[in-house]
Design a protein around this motif. Structure first.
Motif, PDB file in Angstrom:
ATOM      1  N   PHE A  39     -12.282  27.743  35.841  1.00 39.48           N
ATOM      2  CA  PHE A  39     -12.516  28.316  37.248  1.00 39.48           C
ATOM      3  C   PHE A  39     -13.852  27.527  37.923  1.00 39.48           C
ATOM      4  O   PHE A  39     -14.967  28.000  37.122  1.00 39.48           O
ATOM      5  CB  PHE A  39     -12.697  29.759  37.291  1.00 39.48           C
ATOM      6  N   ALA A  44     -12.725  29.007  31.363  1.00 34.89           N
ATOM      7  CA  ALA A  44     -12.502  29.918  30.776  1.00 34.89           C
ATOM      8  C   ALA A  44     -11.660  30.028  29.466  1.00 34.89           C
ATOM      9  O   ALA A  44     -11.797  30.894  28.676  1.00 34.89           O
ATOM     10  CB  ALA A  44     -11.805  30.977  31.712  1.00 34.89           C
ATOM     11  N   PRO A  63     -14.317  39.456  22.446  1.00 37.32           N
ATOM     12  CA  PRO A  63     -15.072  40.076  23.220  1.00 37.32           C
ATOM     13  C   PRO A  63     -14.634  40.037  24.703  1.00 37.32           C
ATOM     14  O   PRO A  63     -13.892  38.994  25.109  1.00 37.32           O
ATOM     15  CB  PRO A  63     -16.406  39.729  23.112  1.00 37.32           C
ATOM     16  N   SER A  64     -15.041  40.969  25.513  1.00 38.41           N
ATOM     17  CA  SER A  64     -14.838  40.802  27.052  1.00 38.41           C
ATOM     18  C   SER A  64     -15.175  39.444  27.529  1.00 38.41           C
ATOM     19  O   SER A  64     -16.323  38.911  27.362  1.00 38.41           O
ATOM     20  CB  SER A  64     -15.594  41.866  27.833  1.00 38.41           C
ATOM     21  N   GLY A  65     -14.362  38.693  28.367  1.00 40.06           N
ATOM     22  CA  GLY A  65     -14.631  37.321  29.170  1.00 40.06           C
ATOM     23  C   GLY A  65     -14.629  36.376  27.981  1.00 40.06           C
ATOM     24  O   GLY A  65     -15.021  34.990  28.700  1.00 40.06           O
ATOM     25  N   CYS A  66     -13.739  36.333  26.989  1.00 41.87           N
ATOM     26  CA  CYS A  66     -13.795  35.429  26.223  1.00 41.87           C
ATOM     27  C   CYS A  66     -12.613  34.509  26.639  1.00 41.87           C
ATOM     28  O   CYS A  66     -12.461  33.362  25.829  1.00 41.87           O
ATOM     29  CB  CYS A  66     -13.692  35.712  24.661  1.00 41.87           C
ATOM     30  N   GLY A  67     -11.750  34.882  27.495  1.00 45.71           N
ATOM     31  CA  GLY A  67     -10.525  34.184  28.052  1.00 45.71           C
ATOM     32  C   GLY A  67      -9.428  34.645  27.376  1.00 45.71           C
ATOM     33  O   GLY A  67      -8.397  33.873  27.368  1.00 45.71           O
ATOM     34  N   LYS A  68      -9.254  35.686  26.963  1.00 45.92           N
ATOM     35  CA  LYS A  68      -7.899  36.247  26.461  1.00 45.92           C
ATOM     36  C   LYS A  68      -6.593  36.551  27.523  1.00 45.92           C
ATOM     37  O   LYS A  68      -5.655  35.912  27.428  1.00 45.92           O
ATOM     38  CB  LYS A  68      -7.947  37.797  25.796  1.00 45.92           C
ATOM     39  N   THR A  69      -7.100  37.156  28.509  1.00 48.14           N
ATOM     40  CA  THR A  69      -6.301  37.162  29.649  1.00 48.14           C
ATOM     41  C   THR A  69      -5.825  36.027  30.243  1.00 48.14           C
ATOM     42  O   THR A  69      -4.717  35.525  30.658  1.00 48.14           O
ATOM     43  CB  THR A  69      -6.944  38.158  30.947  1.00 48.14           C
ATOM     44  N   THR A  70      -6.707  35.119  30.381  1.00 52.78           N
ATOM     45  CA  THR A  70      -6.365  33.796  31.127  1.00 52.78           C
ATOM     46  C   THR A  70      -5.725  32.954  30.195  1.00 52.78           C
ATOM     47  O   THR A  70      -4.434  32.426  30.678  1.00 52.78           O
ATOM     48  CB  THR A  70      -7.892  32.849  31.225  1.00 52.78           C
ATOM     49  N   GLU A 186      -3.886  44.122  26.718  1.00 54.23           N
ATOM     50  CA  GLU A 186      -4.488  45.297  26.478  1.00 54.23           C
ATOM     51  C   GLU A 186      -3.399  46.444  26.851  1.00 54.23           C
ATOM     52  O   GLU A 186      -3.792  47.400  27.857  1.00 54.23           O
ATOM     53  CB  GLU A 186      -5.929  45.603  27.023  1.00 54.23           C
ATOM     54  N   HIS A 219      -9.315  43.970  22.737  1.00 51.56           N
ATOM     55  CA  HIS A 219     -10.896  43.619  22.070  1.00 51.56           C
ATOM     56  C   HIS A 219     -11.168  44.643  21.274  1.00 51.56           C
ATOM     57  O   HIS A 219     -12.146  44.705  20.657  1.00 51.56           O
ATOM     58  CB  HIS A 219     -11.981  43.603  23.297  1.00 51.56           C
TER      59      HIS A 219
HETATM   60  N1  LIG Z   1      -9.508  34.047  38.848  1.00 51.47           N
HETATM   61  C1  LIG Z   1     -10.892  33.717  38.425  1.00 51.47           C
HETATM   62  N2  LIG Z   1     -11.677  33.049  39.167  1.00 51.47           N
HETATM   63  C2  LIG Z   1     -12.982  32.796  38.486  1.00 51.47           C
HETATM   64  N3  LIG Z   1     -13.265  33.006  37.231  1.00 51.47           N
HETATM   65  C3  LIG Z   1     -12.320  33.777  36.485  1.00 51.47           C
HETATM   66  C4  LIG Z   1     -11.177  34.295  37.059  1.00 51.47           C
HETATM   67  N4  LIG Z   1     -10.430  34.861  35.989  1.00 51.47           N
HETATM   68  C5  LIG Z   1     -11.419  34.612  35.031  1.00 51.47           C
HETATM   69  N5  LIG Z   1     -12.217  34.197  35.286  1.00 51.47           N
HETATM   70  C6  LIG Z   1     -13.388  33.929  34.337  1.00 51.47           C
HETATM   71  O1  LIG Z   1     -13.050  33.356  33.029  1.00 51.47           O
HETATM   72  C7  LIG Z   1     -13.396  34.150  31.958  1.00 51.47           C
HETATM   73  C8  LIG Z   1     -12.526  34.658  30.966  1.00 51.47           C
HETATM   74  O2  LIG Z   1     -11.846  35.627  31.683  1.00 51.47           O
HETATM   75  P1  LIG Z   1     -10.638  36.683  31.017  1.00 51.47           P
HETATM   76  O3  LIG Z   1     -10.087  37.502  32.003  1.00 51.47           O
HETATM   77  O4  LIG Z   1      -9.685  35.649  30.445  1.00 51.47           O
HETATM   78  O5  LIG Z   1     -11.167  37.248  29.722  1.00 51.47           O
HETATM   79  P2  LIG Z   1     -10.958  38.442  28.878  1.00 51.47           P
HETATM   80  O6  LIG Z   1     -11.187  37.920  27.493  1.00 51.47           O
HETATM   81  O7  LIG Z   1      -9.286  38.763  29.235  1.00 51.47           O
HETATM   82  O8  LIG Z   1     -11.796  39.399  28.990  1.00 51.47           O
HETATM   83  P3  LIG Z   1     -11.457  41.164  29.077  1.00 51.47           P
HETATM   84  O9  LIG Z   1     -11.507  41.659  27.803  1.00 51.47           O
HETATM   85  O10 LIG Z   1     -12.818  41.585  29.808  1.00 51.47           O
HETATM   86  O11 LIG Z   1     -10.414  41.556  29.790  1.00 51.47           O
HETATM   87  C9  LIG Z   1     -14.513  35.020  32.606  1.00 51.47           C
HETATM   88  O12 LIG Z   1     -15.664  34.469  32.407  1.00 51.47           O
HETATM   89  C10 LIG Z   1     -14.213  35.405  33.867  1.00 51.47           C
HETATM   90  O13 LIG Z   1     -15.273  35.646  34.490  1.00 51.47           O
END
Ligand SMILES: Nc1ncnc2c1ncn2[C@@H]1O[C@H](COP(=O)(O)OP(=O)(O)OP(=O)(O)O)[C@@H](O)[C@H]1O
Ligand SMILES: [Mg+2]
Lengths: 398, 281
Positions: A39, A44, A63-70, A186, A219
């Motif tokens: 991004f 991510a 942990p939060s923000g590690c890229g799981k959802t992406t 989640e 997480h």
């Molecule tokens: N649409 C987007 N635009 C810009 N940055 C993004 C976008 N989606 C995710 N990110 C960034 O990519 C990184 C990974 O995000 P992601 O949502 O995959 O985290 P996660 O592991 O699912 O976290 P959580 O447990 O908080 O849901 C984060 O740093 C987030 O800020």
């Protein structure tokens, strides 16, 4: 029992040449090859390679923000990778839209359609496929609602059910399409602890019953441990270790994994001798301990780890049985926790080691160790692991 | 006002002055609301009442006697039926066109980042911010300078123009709270972009579209200033009424006004009921 035949989605992809191979049984449900998602400048997801096996309960933990959802969104088709390849049952789906992938998702906030009844929510996917008689559609929906234990909820609207029930509807809505892979982001995050525990068992049961591959994002390490066949522990855009829960706990390979799953004592040391089956490592306080050679893995500098519950305490005058790794130290703190007692022991060079002792031990010792008391710590070399630095960076550890 | 406060007020009566004060304290909001409603409704009540009048002369300003005459012959005055029909036609067409265009613009502006988005936002807002008289005059200048004859078509163009702004603003308010994950869920379940729009997006923003259409319709049927500049020889209902005031307003104008008012109230009640049913059942 709901039978879900394998590979119910032939021929979306023109390059799919599997139609001539009789029953399609692919070993790998999902394969990610060098997948990167950026991004802007931020990666991510940073070059992930992994294979999810057919029928397994696979978790992405981190942990939060590690890229799981992406990662999950790229498998679902909601996000296009910046580079890399995503395969589903051997077919390249990297550039296919979500509606042409045989994958379904349970969204974190369920995303039930508020304007449709529960029945229509669950029937949504079947109606899109078409070709089903009304009676058949009705019976499939009813059967699905029975599977998630919500019979008789057909006429309600999503606003008229509880969070736990909405979660089940979301599951039914996804599973009715008999996907090759079910993605869950989640799914229990919004539920209270008790319901969460109950739903964990429920999800496990349903996965067992339908035999669909689950990719589960969480997480919560306890949740991942109790549900998963295998877990990828993620940290800033990639995973540090991929293994079954027991291996992750008993043999973590990085500092990050050791700290993320449970509590670890890590003591820096230098490898003296790379023997088999044990290597000897000299710790900072000059004690020499034995570590399984496989865990040392050829490194010269390691951090030796041991879980607090694997350590036994001995009085200063007692002789720990031979064959154990032994350290000496002083009790700094003792907290009675009911089931166990937690001790903080300071070793000779000032590192602190925590020890959980089951309180059944107290009746054997006759008394608690008191702060200030000198003790020996002993644990089996087989319970010892060694970690290197985190793959990501040094700051990522605990 | 909490029940506890009310109870304590009842239990400790105090002096009459204190009691009146307290009563006012509890009921001020009610009194104020009631007064405001009376203030708003009085002209409408007068309009409805005078639709049943039989005036002495041409002007319907003084109550004489009850009559159903105007209700039985609503289109008796010359030219009134043409004006009503022209107004309805313009309102319907401009509402439909403006609602469709405005909805699409609203969707585009909230969902996509593109070059000229900020400028589009501003331009869309301009007709709402510009005084009608300025808008009407400049439209007239435009039509004259490009040699376009003023008729119902020029009125339509003008009405669609200002209606689009109101539709876009209404739709955008509705879209602001829209959960995009619902659309992702639909696609996840096999719906193409088109099916997703019709099965999920459209039903969910439909109340907003309906509200926008109702607003556009009432703005169009009611407009006088801009219409007057762009009408040529066409006469709409507001223009007819304005013309009639100089020679005496016929009772039928009150009848038409009452019908329009009744329809508007009916539409609002209906949409409220629909939304409530939507939420409950
Ligand atoms: N649409 C987007 N635009 C810009 N940055 C993004 C976008 N989606 C995710 N990110 C960034 O990519 C990184 C990974 O995000 P992601 O949502 O995959 O985290 P996660 O592991 O699912 O976290 P959580 O447990 O908080 O849901 C984060 O740093 C987030 O800020
Ligand atoms: Mg997430």
């Amino acid at each position: 029992m709901v039978a879900i035949p394998g590979a119910p989605d032939p021929g979306h992809c023109p390059s799919g040449t599997r139609s001539d191979e009789s029953p399609v049984t692919t070993e790998v449900a999902v394969r990610l090859v060098d997948v990167v998602k950026k991004f802007g400048d931020v990666a991510a997801v940073d070059r992930i390679n992994l294979e999810v096996r057919d029928g397994e309960f696979f978790s992405l933990l981190g942990p939060s923000g590690c890229g799981k959802t992406t990662t999950l969104r790229m498998i679902g088709g909601f996000e296009e990778p910046t580079s890399g390849l995503i395969e589903l049952q051997g077919k390249d789906v990297t550039w296919l839209p979500p509606y042409r992938r045989n994958v379904n998702t349970v969204f974190q906030n369920y995303a039930l359609f508020p304007h449709l009844t529960i029945f229509e929510n669950v029937a949504f996917g079947l109606r899109r496929k078409g070709g089903l008689k009304d009676a058949e559609l009705r019976s499939r929906v009813t059967e699905m609602l029975r599977l998630v234990e919500l019979p008789g909820f057909e006429k309600r609207k999503p606003t008229q059910i509880s969070g736990g029930q909405a979660q089940r509807v979301a599951l039914a809505r996804a599973l009715i399409n008999r996907p090759a892979v079910l993605l869950l982001d989640e799914p229990l995050g919004a539920l209270d602890l008790k319901l969460r525990k109950q739903m964990q068992l429920e999800l496990k049961r349903i996965q067992h019953e339908v035999g669909v591959t689950f990719i589960y994002v969480t997480h919560d390490q306890e949740e991942a441990m109790m549900m998963s066949d295998r877990i990828a522990v993620m940290n800033s855009g990639h995973y540090e270790q991929l293994a079954d829960p027991e291996t992750l706990y008993e043999r973590p390979q990085t500092r990050f994994v050791a700290g993320f799953l449970g509590v670890s004592n890590l003591l820096a040391g230098i490898v003296l001798e790379k023997g088999t089956p044990y290597a000897s490592v000299r710790l900072a306080d000059e004690a020499v301990v034995r570590v399984p050679a496989a865990a040392v893995n050829g490194r010269a500098d390691v951090e030796v780890g041991v879980r607090p519950e694997k350590i036994r305490l001995f009085g200063a005058d007692a002789e720990p049985p031979s064959g154990l790794n032994v350290l000496s130290g002083t009790v700094r703190d003792a907290s009675y926790l009911g089931v166990s007692t937690q001790y903080i022991i300071e070793t000779k060079n000032g590192s602190r080691v925590s020890v959980y002792e089951q309180n059944v031990e107290r009746t054997i010792h006759g008394s608690l160790h008191r702060p200030g008391e000198a003790v020996h710590l002993g644990w089996s070399p087989d319970h010892t692991f060694a970690v290197g630095p985190s793959v990501a960076d040094a700051s990522a550890g605990e | 006002m909490t029940t506890a406060a009310l109870e304590s007020a009842v239990r400790s009566p105090g002096t009459p002055v204190q009691r009146i004060r307290r009563w006012l304290g509890h009921n001020a909001l009610f009194v104020y609301t009631f007064a405001a409603i009376v203030y708003l409704m009085l002209p409408i009540v007068v309009m409805i009442l005078f639709s049943f009048n039989r005036p002495a002369g041409k002007s319907n300003f003084a109550w004489r006697e009850f009559s159903l005459n105007a209700w039985l012959n609503p289109f008796a005055p010359l030219g009134l039926s043409d004006a009503v029909i022209a107004s309805l036609r313009i309102a319907f067409v401009s509402t439909i066109v403006a609602t469709i265009l405005g909805t699409l613009i609203g969707l585009g502006l909230t969902r996509y980042v593109f070059r000229g988005r900020a400028a589009t936002n501003l331009i869309i807002f301009l007709p709402m911010a510009t005084p009608e008289i300025v808008l009407g005059a400049s439209l007239l200048t435009l039509f004259v300078s490009i040699g376009m004859a003023r008729n119902e078509l020029t009125i339509l163009i003008a009405h669609i123009m200002f209606n689009i702004s109101y539709v876009v603003v209404t739709i955008r308010a509705r879209l602001a709270g829209f959960d995009r994950r619902l659309e992702e869920a639909a696609m996840d379940l096999g719906a193409t972009e088109m099916v997703t729009f019709w099965k999920v997006t459209f039903p969910l923003i439909f109340p907003g579209i309906l509200a926008a259409a109702m607003l556009a319709f009432s703005l169009s049927i009611d407009d006088f200033v801009i219409t007057n500049f762009t009408a040529g020889s066409t006469v709409t209902l507001p223009m007819y009424i304005y013309g009639a005031t100089r020679i005496g307003v016929p009772v039928q104008v009150n009848v038409i006004g009452t019908i329009i008012f009744g329809t508007a109230v009916g539409a609002v009640v209906l949409s409220t009921l629909l939304q409530r049913r939507d939420r409950a059942a």
